[in-house]
Structure formats: structure tokens, C-alpha cells
Design a protein around this motif. Structure first.
Motif, PDB file in Angstrom:
ATOM      1  N   GLY A 284      98.507  40.076  -9.804  1.00  0.00           N
ATOM      2  CA  GLY A 284      98.984  39.402 -11.181  1.00  0.00           C
ATOM      3  C   GLY A 284     100.200  38.452 -10.924  1.00  0.00           C
ATOM      4  N   GLN A 285     100.605  38.085  -9.666  1.00  0.00           N
ATOM      5  CA  GLN A 285     101.793  37.384  -9.513  1.00  0.00           C
ATOM      6  C   GLN A 285     101.105  35.741  -9.324  1.00  0.00           C
ATOM      7  N   LEU A 286     100.037  35.624  -9.326  1.00  0.00           N
ATOM      8  CA  LEU A 286      99.466  34.263  -9.173  1.00  0.00           C
ATOM      9  C   LEU A 286      98.286  34.077 -10.269  1.00  0.00           C
ATOM     10  N   GLN A 287      98.686  33.021 -10.904  1.00  0.00           N
ATOM     11  CA  GLN A 287      97.499  32.740 -11.998  1.00  0.00           C
ATOM     12  C   GLN A 287      96.726  31.685 -11.543  1.00  0.00           C
ATOM     13  N   SER A 288      95.491  31.766 -11.128  1.00  0.00           N
ATOM     14  CA  SER A 288      94.645  30.922 -10.096  1.00  0.00           C
ATOM     15  C   SER A 288      93.208  30.805 -10.784  1.00  0.00           C
ATOM     16  N   THR A 289      92.720  29.785 -10.565  1.00  0.00           N
ATOM     17  CA  THR A 289      91.291  29.171 -10.927  1.00  0.00           C
ATOM     18  C   THR A 289      90.273  29.810  -9.832  1.00  0.00           C
ATOM     19  N   ILE A 290      89.604  30.760 -10.085  1.00  0.00           N
ATOM     20  CA  ILE A 290      88.554  31.315  -9.185  1.00  0.00           C
ATOM     21  C   ILE A 290      87.419  31.188  -9.579  1.00  0.00           C
ATOM     22  N   ASP A 291      86.650  30.408  -8.880  1.00  0.00           N
ATOM     23  CA  ASP A 291      85.148  30.148  -9.106  1.00  0.00           C
ATOM     24  C   ASP A 291      84.303  31.283  -8.411  1.00  0.00           C
ATOM     25  N   ASN A 292      84.014  32.331  -9.225  1.00  0.00           N
ATOM     26  CA  ASN A 292      83.216  33.514  -8.712  1.00  0.00           C
ATOM     27  C   ASN A 292      82.027  33.336  -7.968  1.00  0.00           C
ATOM     28  N   LYS A 293      81.171  32.484  -8.390  1.00  0.00           N
ATOM     29  CA  LYS A 293      80.050  31.888  -7.580  1.00  0.00           C
ATOM     30  C   LYS A 293      80.116  31.253  -6.478  1.00  0.00           C
ATOM     31  N   SER A 294      81.119  30.203  -6.507  1.00  0.00           N
ATOM     32  CA  SER A 294      81.357  29.635  -5.242  1.00  0.00           C
ATOM     33  C   SER A 294      82.014  30.430  -4.133  1.00  0.00           C
ATOM     34  N   LEU A 295      82.698  31.350  -4.667  1.00  0.00           N
ATOM     35  CA  LEU A 295      83.562  32.262  -3.499  1.00  0.00           C
ATOM     36  C   LEU A 295      82.728  33.191  -3.057  1.00  0.00           C
ATOM     37  N   ILE A 296      81.719  33.810  -3.804  1.00  0.00           N
ATOM     38  CA  ILE A 296      80.732  34.886  -3.099  1.00  0.00           C
ATOM     39  C   ILE A 296      79.657  34.131  -2.296  1.00  0.00           C
ATOM     40  N   GLU A 297      79.206  32.597  -2.661  1.00  0.00           N
ATOM     41  CA  GLU A 297      78.507  31.987  -1.852  1.00  0.00           C
ATOM     42  C   GLU A 297      79.069  31.661  -0.730  1.00  0.00           C
ATOM     43  N   SER A 298      80.624  31.096  -0.401  1.00  0.00           N
ATOM     44  CA  SER A 298      81.059  30.962   0.459  1.00  0.00           C
ATOM     45  C   SER A 298      81.283  32.174   1.485  1.00  0.00           C
ATOM     46  N   LEU A 299      81.456  33.424   0.884  1.00  0.00           N
ATOM     47  CA  LEU A 299      81.608  34.508   1.736  1.00  0.00           C
ATOM     48  C   LEU A 299      80.181  34.957   2.334  1.00  0.00           C
ATOM     49  N   SER A 300      79.197  34.914   1.601  1.00  0.00           N
ATOM     50  CA  SER A 300      77.942  35.085   2.193  1.00  0.00           C
ATOM     51  C   SER A 300      77.551  34.353   3.345  1.00  0.00           C
ATOM     52  N   GLU A 301      77.922  32.965   3.159  1.00  0.00           N
ATOM     53  CA  GLU A 301      77.701  31.963   4.465  1.00  0.00           C
ATOM     54  C   GLU A 301      78.291  32.175   5.761  1.00  0.00           C
ATOM     55  N   THR A 302      79.649  32.794   5.190  1.00  0.00           N
ATOM     56  CA  THR A 302      80.534  32.971   6.398  1.00  0.00           C
ATOM     57  C   THR A 302      80.090  34.447   7.003  1.00  0.00           C
ATOM     58  N   MET A 303      79.725  35.344   6.270  1.00  0.00           N
ATOM     59  CA  MET A 303      79.257  36.514   6.910  1.00  0.00           C
ATOM     60  C   MET A 303      77.863  36.474   8.042  1.00  0.00           C
ATOM     61  N   THR A 304      76.900  35.388   7.352  1.00  0.00           N
ATOM     62  CA  THR A 304      75.867  34.950   8.273  1.00  0.00           C
ATOM     63  C   THR A 304      76.334  34.269   9.329  1.00  0.00           C
ATOM     64  N   ALA A 305      77.136  33.237   9.289  1.00  0.00           N
ATOM     65  CA  ALA A 305      77.701  32.631  10.587  1.00  0.00           C
ATOM     66  C   ALA A 305      78.329  33.339  11.414  1.00  0.00           C
ATOM     67  N   VAL A 306      78.941  34.227  10.942  1.00  0.00           N
ATOM     68  CA  VAL A 306      79.957  35.403  11.920  1.00  0.00           C
ATOM     69  C   VAL A 306      78.988  35.962  12.624  1.00  0.00           C
ATOM     70  N   ASP A 307      77.979  36.480  12.082  1.00  0.00           N
ATOM     71  CA  ASP A 307      76.932  37.530  12.502  1.00  0.00           C
ATOM     72  C   ASP A 307      76.253  36.797  13.569  1.00  0.00           C
ATOM     73  N   ASN A 308      75.870  35.511  13.246  1.00  0.00           N
ATOM     74  CA  ASN A 308      74.977  34.805  14.267  1.00  0.00           C
ATOM     75  C   ASN A 308      75.629  34.351  15.564  1.00  0.00           C
ATOM     76  N   ALA A 309      77.115  33.850  15.103  1.00  0.00           N
ATOM     77  CA  ALA A 309      77.862  33.747  16.301  1.00  0.00           C
ATOM     78  C   ALA A 309      78.124  35.139  17.299  1.00  0.00           C
ATOM     79  N   LEU A 310      78.348  36.124  16.759  1.00  0.00           N
ATOM     80  CA  LEU A 310      78.586  37.214  17.699  1.00  0.00           C
ATOM     81  C   LEU A 310      77.370  37.591  18.410  1.00  0.00           C
ATOM     82  N   GLN A 311      76.000  37.541  17.906  1.00  0.00           N
ATOM     83  CA  GLN A 311      74.722  37.763  18.314  1.00  0.00           C
ATOM     84  C   GLN A 311      74.465  36.503  19.643  1.00  0.00           C
TER      85      GLN A 311
END
Length: 436
Positions: A284-311
Motif C-alpha cells: 500500500g505504499q504505492l498508489q498505482s494505475t494497474i490495468d489488470n487485463k493488459s497486465l495479465i495479457e503481457s504476463l501470458s505472452e511473456t510466459m509463452t515467449a520464455v517457454d518457446n525460448a528455452l525449448q
């Protein structure tokens, strides 16, 4: 007595360099195969256990683990079997050589000109391609007694005997520097396939690039351009060096320099600061503007990219790049002020991103949150620092409201002094956060 003879049986038998894809569990990973010169599926014998042996590094120092001198009996037995089964012969000087003409697939790992293998041009070997299994004793050199007479092992037999004894007749992965592919690994494969009566001993040979100093060839004892592990660790944190290695693909050369270490330190510092900011938001020390939808999409894309890179042949630079992009997207949200103080609606998404980043680096052996990351225990004065930061924050807000430049100057000086001690303060409007 010199034997002038062909060292190849026939063109139809020599240069049969086909790779046999093993049976077992398909990991979904593709690795570069030096036999096929392509990326191939990594299939291991056991889903829960991968057998792996690596040569070297040839460090000539205290970093050595496996002592060949403790396994001399094992090595002699290995050579004797090859000798007894007519795959090796004893030369006039008492040395024992592997007879390449008795092995059909020589040149499997690295293509070799046929003229290299054809006839002997003089010397104690039957063929130029034959390599030493046991070297006859010479004056003023260490030696051991054996069935063949006093001497010492050849270079290549040591790894075959040790790996074969510990792992067995089939090895999932055998690694080493690219300079070892020929003749060392080629000869290992030849003598081990012969010893175990198998067409393929190692299923996957993975070769790493060289470590260079700036403007030099690879590090080598003979060139006197090496840096000992002990000397490096006097100035470089081992975790930082691990990150530096991740910045290059394992098959690429690495140029060891202050620039490389600085870049690795910057990457590690960026990850630490990112997790600190995430934790500040979760507290609670930062009052930030978090876009949940965009953030979870970015996380999902990164997880796929990391998995593909390691494979894709363990492409760690792409992993680091993908993680950096995810942190950039998240940081932008964290540092965009918001009047909405209800951060609980967003905390699960920020936590998911932070945990993913931390877990990926743990896979690489980098524990970003470890108190040992600076080579020494860091005293935890978090509560005291929190009180100091809160006091500075109140003084700063008072200075802003009353336009008191002296108060603001004292706040800046406190911030700079803490930075020199490794504590970084970040001001976000009316709220301040800190990180080490």
C-alpha cells in the motif's frame, strides 16, 4: 615396425555419420546436434532423470573435482578390454593406440578429410588417425604400472572410463567446449561405442562457446591470458557472473570484460528494484494505475515467449529480453499515480508477475531475494529504515506545502547519503518507497 596400410576399410563403411534418435521421453526441447548440423528433439531415457557428463573446464587449478589419479585401475581395465578385443594395439615404444580402422563411424562429430585417415607417413602408429590410449613412460614424468607396462593414460580415455563407469553404456547429454568436439569428443565416442558394442554412446553432444578477454583469443594457460576463479571472485559476485553468462547463448563466445559485468550488475539490480517496487505496491505504499487485463495479457505472452525460448536450444538471451519487457510494462503501471487507494483488486496480478520473474531466475540459480546475494549477510534494518523514510517523507511534504527550500534540500541530502549506503529512495507524489 612400421605398417603401411589403409586406415579405412572402405568408402561405404567410413563416414557413416548418421545420428540415431533415442527412444524415451520427448522433453519438447530442441537442441543443436553437431552430427546432423540441425536442431533435433531432445529425447531422454528417463522422464525424471537426465544423465549428463561434461568435460573440463581445463583449469589446471583447485577447481578440479574428478581426479584421474584416483581412478587409474578403472582406466587400465577399460584399455585392456579394447586391447583384448583387437580394437587397440601396442606400438614399438610401448604405447597403446586405438585402431581407428576398426571403427566405422569415425568422423561422426566433425567431418574429416578422407586423406587424413588413409595411410601412415611414418612413425610408431599404424595410421595418423589412431590416438593414444596409454602413453609409455618417459624419463622425469609421472607413470603408473599396468598390463601394458609403465606409463600414463591418454587424454581421451580418461573421460570415457569415468563417464562410462558412473553413467553406463548410454549417456543422454555430453557437454564441453567447442574446441573439444575434435579430437577429444570424437575419440571418446569412438572408443566408448567400441567398448560398449553400441553404434551410439552419447545421444546429444552440447558444445559451449569460448570465454575470451577483450581483443584476445580464448582463455588459455599457454597464452597466459587466464583469470583464476579465485581472482575473479575478489571483485565479481558469483551471482553477477551467472547472470552475465545468461546474457549470451551457450553456443556463443563470451567476451569477459568490465562492460559485461557492469551490464550483468545492471540487469540484476533492475530485477531487485522491480521486486521492491512490487512489494511497495502490495504494502500500500504505492498508489498505482494497474490495468489488470493488459497486465495479465503481457504476463501470458511473456510466459509463452520464455517457454518457446528455452525449448529452442536453451535461448537464455531471449528469456532475459522477454522478462525485461514484462518488467517494463509492469513498472510503467506501478509508477503511474492513481487516486484509487483500493490496490487489493490489482494485487493478485502484480503478485503473479513478480513471482513469475523470481521463479524464472531461480531456475537459473539466481535467487534475487537472497540475503547472500552480495557475498555477505545483509543486516535487516527494514523497520528502522521505514521510520526514517516516513520521517523524511513528512519533512518533504511540509517543505513542499510551505515552499521551504532548506527542508527540501535536507531531504535530497538524506536521499543521496542513503544511496551511498545502498538504500535507494523513490518519491511518488506524496508517498516514498525504498529499496536496497
Amino acid at each position: 615396425m612400421l605398417l603401411l596400410r589403409k586406415a579405412i576399410i572402405s568408402n561405404s563403411k567410413r563416414f557413416k555419420t548418421n545420428w540415431i534418435q533415442p527412444e524415451g521421453y520427448d522433453t519438447g526441447i530442441k537442441v543443436y546436434n553437431c552430427v546432423t548440423r540441425t536442431k533435433v528433439p531432445l529425447v531422454v531415457a528417463n522422464k525424471s532423470c537426465v544423465t549428463m557428463y561434461t568435460c573440463g573446464p581445463t583449469v589446471y587449478d583447485s577447481a578440479h573435482i574428478v581426479r584421474v589419479t584416483d581412478n587409474m585401475t578403472l582406466i587400465v581395465k577399460f584399455i585392456k578390454k579394447l586391447f583384448d578385443e583387437k580394437f587397440a594395439y601396442k606400438s614399438e615404444d610401448g604405447s597403446v593406440y586405438f585402431d581407428v580402422s576398426q571403427y566405422e563411424n569415425y568422423g561422426k562429430l566433425q567431418k574429416i578429410g578422407e586423406n587424413t585417415l588413409e595411410v601412415n607417413t611414418g612413425g610408431i602408429k599404424n595410421s595418423p588417425a589412431d590416438f593414444a590410449l596409454w602413453k609409455a613412460a618417459k624419463p622425469n614424468e609421472p607413470y603408473w604400472d599396468s598390463f601394458f607396462g609403465p606409463g600414463r593414460p591418454g587424454w581421451h580415455i580418461e573421460c570415457s572410463a569415468l563417464a562410462g563407469n558412473i553413467i553406463g553404456s548410454s549417456v543422454d547429454i555430453h557437454a564441453g567446449g567447442i574446441d573439444l568436439r575434435f579430437p577429444h569428443h570424437e575419440n571418446e565416442e569412438a572408443q566408448s561405442c567400441t567398448f560398449f558394442s553400441k553404434p551410439q554412446w552419447v545421444n546429444y553432444w552440447l558444445h559451449t562457446g569460448h570465454l575470451h578477454l577483450r581483443d584476445s583469443v580464448k582463455m588459455s594457460k599457454s597464452l597466459k591470458n587466464t583469470i583464476s576463479i579465485q581472482d575473479m571472485l575478489k571483485t565479481v559476485n558469483p551471482v553477477v557472473f551467472r547472470v552475465a553468462c545468461l546474457l549470451s547463448h551457450y553456443r556463443s563466445n563470451i567476451e569477459y570484460s568490465s562492460d559485461l559485468i557492469f551490464t550483468a550488475e545492471k540487469v540484476l539490480s533492475g530485477i531487485k528494484n522491480f521486486t521492491d517496487d512490487c512489494n511497495s505496491f502490495l504494502k500500500g505504499q504505492l498508489q498505482s494505475t494497474i490495468d489488470n487485463k493488459s497486465l495479465i495479457e503481457s504476463l501470458s505472452e511473456t510466459m509463452t515467449a520464455v517457454d518457446n525460448a528455452l525449448q529452442d536450444d536453451f535461448n537464455t538471451p531471449v528469456v532475459i529480453e522477454s522478462i525485461h519487457h514484462l518488467m517494463t510494462v509492469t513498472n510503467k503501471m506501478l509508477h503511474t499515480p492513481s487516486t484509487n487507494s483500493n490496490y487489493l483488486n490489482h494485487s493478485v496480478y502484480v503478485t503473479a508477475v513478480m513471482n513469475f520473474v523470481l521463479e524464472i531466475f531461480k531456475v537459473f540459480g539466481v535467487d534475487v531475494l537472497s540475503k547472500q546475494i552480495n557475498d555477505k549477510e545483509v543486516n535487516d534494518y527494514s523497520d528502522i529504515i521505514d521510520v526514517l523514510i516516513k520521517f523524511r517523507q513528512n519533512v518533504r511534504q511540509l517543505g513542499i506545502s510551505e515552499r521551504n527550500e532548506n527542508a527540501l534540500k535536507l531531504c535530497d541530502e538524506t536521499r543521496d547519503e542513503l544511496r551511498n549506503l545502498g538504500v535507494y529512495i523513490k518519491d511518488h507524489g506524496k508517498i516514498s518507497s525504498w529499496s536496497r
